[in-house]
Design an enzyme around this catalytic site. Structure first.
Site, PDB file in Angstrom:
ATOM      1  N   LYS A  70       0.866  -1.257  -0.021  1.00  0.00           N
ATOM      2  CA  LYS A  70      -0.177   0.202  -0.076  1.00  0.00           C
ATOM      3  C   LYS A  70       0.934   1.276  -0.115  1.00  0.00           C
ATOM      4  O   LYS A  70       1.800   1.526   0.722  1.00  0.00           O
ATOM      5  CB  LYS A  70      -0.973  -0.166   1.218  1.00  0.00           C
ATOM      6  CG  LYS A  70      -2.003  -1.164   1.131  1.00  0.00           C
ATOM      7  CD  LYS A  70      -2.721  -1.384   2.538  1.00  0.00           C
ATOM      8  CE  LYS A  70      -1.901  -1.712   3.561  1.00  0.00           C
ATOM      9  NZ  LYS A  70      -2.639  -1.944   5.055  1.00  0.00           N
ATOM     10  N   THR A 118      -8.479   9.398   8.304  1.00  0.00           N
ATOM     11  CA  THR A 118      -8.025   8.020   7.900  1.00  0.00           C
ATOM     12  C   THR A 118      -7.633   6.979   8.801  1.00  0.00           C
ATOM     13  O   THR A 118      -7.192   5.958   8.430  1.00  0.00           O
ATOM     14  CB  THR A 118      -6.656   8.252   7.069  1.00  0.00           C
ATOM     15  OG1 THR A 118      -5.453   8.901   8.023  1.00  0.00           O
ATOM     16  CG2 THR A 118      -6.733   9.378   5.975  1.00  0.00           C
ATOM     17  N   GLY A 140      -8.132   3.685  10.529  1.00  0.00           N
ATOM     18  CA  GLY A 140      -8.963   2.446  10.215  1.00  0.00           C
ATOM     19  C   GLY A 140      -8.756   2.095   8.653  1.00  0.00           C
ATOM     20  O   GLY A 140      -9.103   1.084   8.400  1.00  0.00           O
ATOM     21  N   THR A 141      -7.634   2.923   7.922  1.00  0.00           N
ATOM     22  CA  THR A 141      -7.754   2.619   6.602  1.00  0.00           C
ATOM     23  C   THR A 141      -7.158   1.257   6.295  1.00  0.00           C
ATOM     24  O   THR A 141      -7.798   0.577   5.436  1.00  0.00           O
ATOM     25  CB  THR A 141      -6.931   3.704   5.946  1.00  0.00           C
ATOM     26  OG1 THR A 141      -7.447   4.927   6.200  1.00  0.00           O
ATOM     27  CG2 THR A 141      -6.628   3.588   4.432  1.00  0.00           C
ATOM     28  N   GLY A 142      -6.197   0.799   6.934  1.00  0.00           N
ATOM     29  CA  GLY A 142      -5.512  -0.419   6.561  1.00  0.00           C
ATOM     30  C   GLY A 142      -6.452  -1.503   6.889  1.00  0.00           C
ATOM     31  O   GLY A 142      -6.610  -2.637   6.075  1.00  0.00           O
ATOM     32  N   CYS A 143      -7.060  -1.539   8.167  1.00  0.00           N
ATOM     33  CA  CYS A 143      -8.127  -2.399   8.575  1.00  0.00           C
ATOM     34  C   CYS A 143      -9.193  -2.667   7.437  1.00  0.00           C
ATOM     35  O   CYS A 143      -9.626  -3.901   6.886  1.00  0.00           O
ATOM     36  CB  CYS A 143      -8.521  -2.204   9.875  1.00  0.00           C
ATOM     37  SG  CYS A 143      -7.336  -2.075  10.979  1.00  0.00           S
TER      38      CYS A 143
END
Length: 276
Positions: free
Chosen positions: A174, A207, A209-212
């Site tokens: 990412k 942003t 919690g974006t990765g989760c």
């Protein structure tokens, strides 16, 4: 019957990341969400105030309870905290032969709190990643996993190749942690082809919690039977819309909006996909 998706991760009391973000994403993508909580965190928009791991027996039993009765079509791992928890999850993955395992190697929170002990990284690499359909590191996590510099395009390609050698069927690197002149570019590699997923950069602090959420969206799409590359492409659209419509809810940076694609179907999410 609804496709089923299981998340194995930490609980976020603020509701923007972890188990809570995963379940919201599963719901929005028409999958039945189930959860195994590995740790309880005390956190809010200002940061993580405390991390309280669940005892290993409790994690083991949660997985057994879900799998022996309900089963699942896809599994996502998030915050696993230490090597003992990783060992339990890896053993269960082998025993139940999880076909669609998405490993999000959560190591550090956005606010800088350590969410994975250093000695657990080897266990992640040796025990869990080899069983993954895909791993979804951001650039700092990829640096931790590989020990490589990651700045240029060639360095990114070398890093994803190195992570692919760890045994996962695919790698999604990412690009949200770097500045790309108005673009965010993710690199997806399936062992044969490099796919560059590019969207416009959104100037927002919201942003959390974006990765989760991104990894959970991939998981839900795999649970529904989508091919891996398509699961990633649709998940990228989902998270981009969620970031586009992120919002303030406390004193600090807010969460992404998990309902964005449903609430704003004409949001105009545009993405370029190039292959190499």
């Amino acid at each position: 019957m609804l496709p089923k998706a299981l998340t194995i991760a930490g609980s976020d009391s603020g509701g923007g990341a972890g188990i809570q973000a995963d379940l919201k994403t599963f719901q929005e993508l028409d999958t039945f969400g189930m959860s195994v909580i590995t740790a309880v965190t005390a956190q809010n928009t200002e940061g993580v105030q405390g991390v309280y791991p669940v005892e290993s027996e409790g994690i083991d039993q949660q997985i057994t309870s879900v799998m022996d009765d309900i089963g699942t079509d896809a599994v996502k791992t998030g915050m696993l905290f230490d090597k003992e928890i990783i060992g339990i999850v890896a053993e269960k993955a082998r025993y139940y032969k999880w076909p669609n395992l998405v490993v999000d190697p959560v190591m550090v929170s956005t606010s800088g709190s350590k969410l994975l002990k250093n000695e657990a990284i080897d266990a992640l690499i040796n025990e869990l990643i080899p069983q993954a359909a895909i791993i979804t590191p951001n650039i700092p996590e990829a640096k931790e996993l590989t020990g490589l510099p990651i700045q240029t395009v060639d360095e990114k390609k070398n890093a994803v190749k190195e992570m692919y050698k760890m045994g996962a069927s695919a790698v999604l690197l990412k690009g949200g942690h770097e500045k790309n002149k108005g673009k965010v570019v993710d690199l997806f590699y399936d062992g044969r082809t490099f796919h560059y997923l590019s969207v416009s950069e959104i100037d927002t602090p919201h942003t959390h919690g974006t990765g989760c959420t991104y990894a959970a969206a991939i998981t839900a799409n795999l649970a529904k039977g989508l091919p891996l590359s398509e699961a990633v492409r649709k998940a990228k659209m989902f998270i981009h819309a969620a970031i586009m419509h992120g919002f303030s809810i406390g004193k600090g940076p807010g969460p992404t909006n998990h309902a964005a694609l449903r609430l704003y179907p004409d949001a105009g999410v545009e993405m370029e996909v190039e292959t190499e």
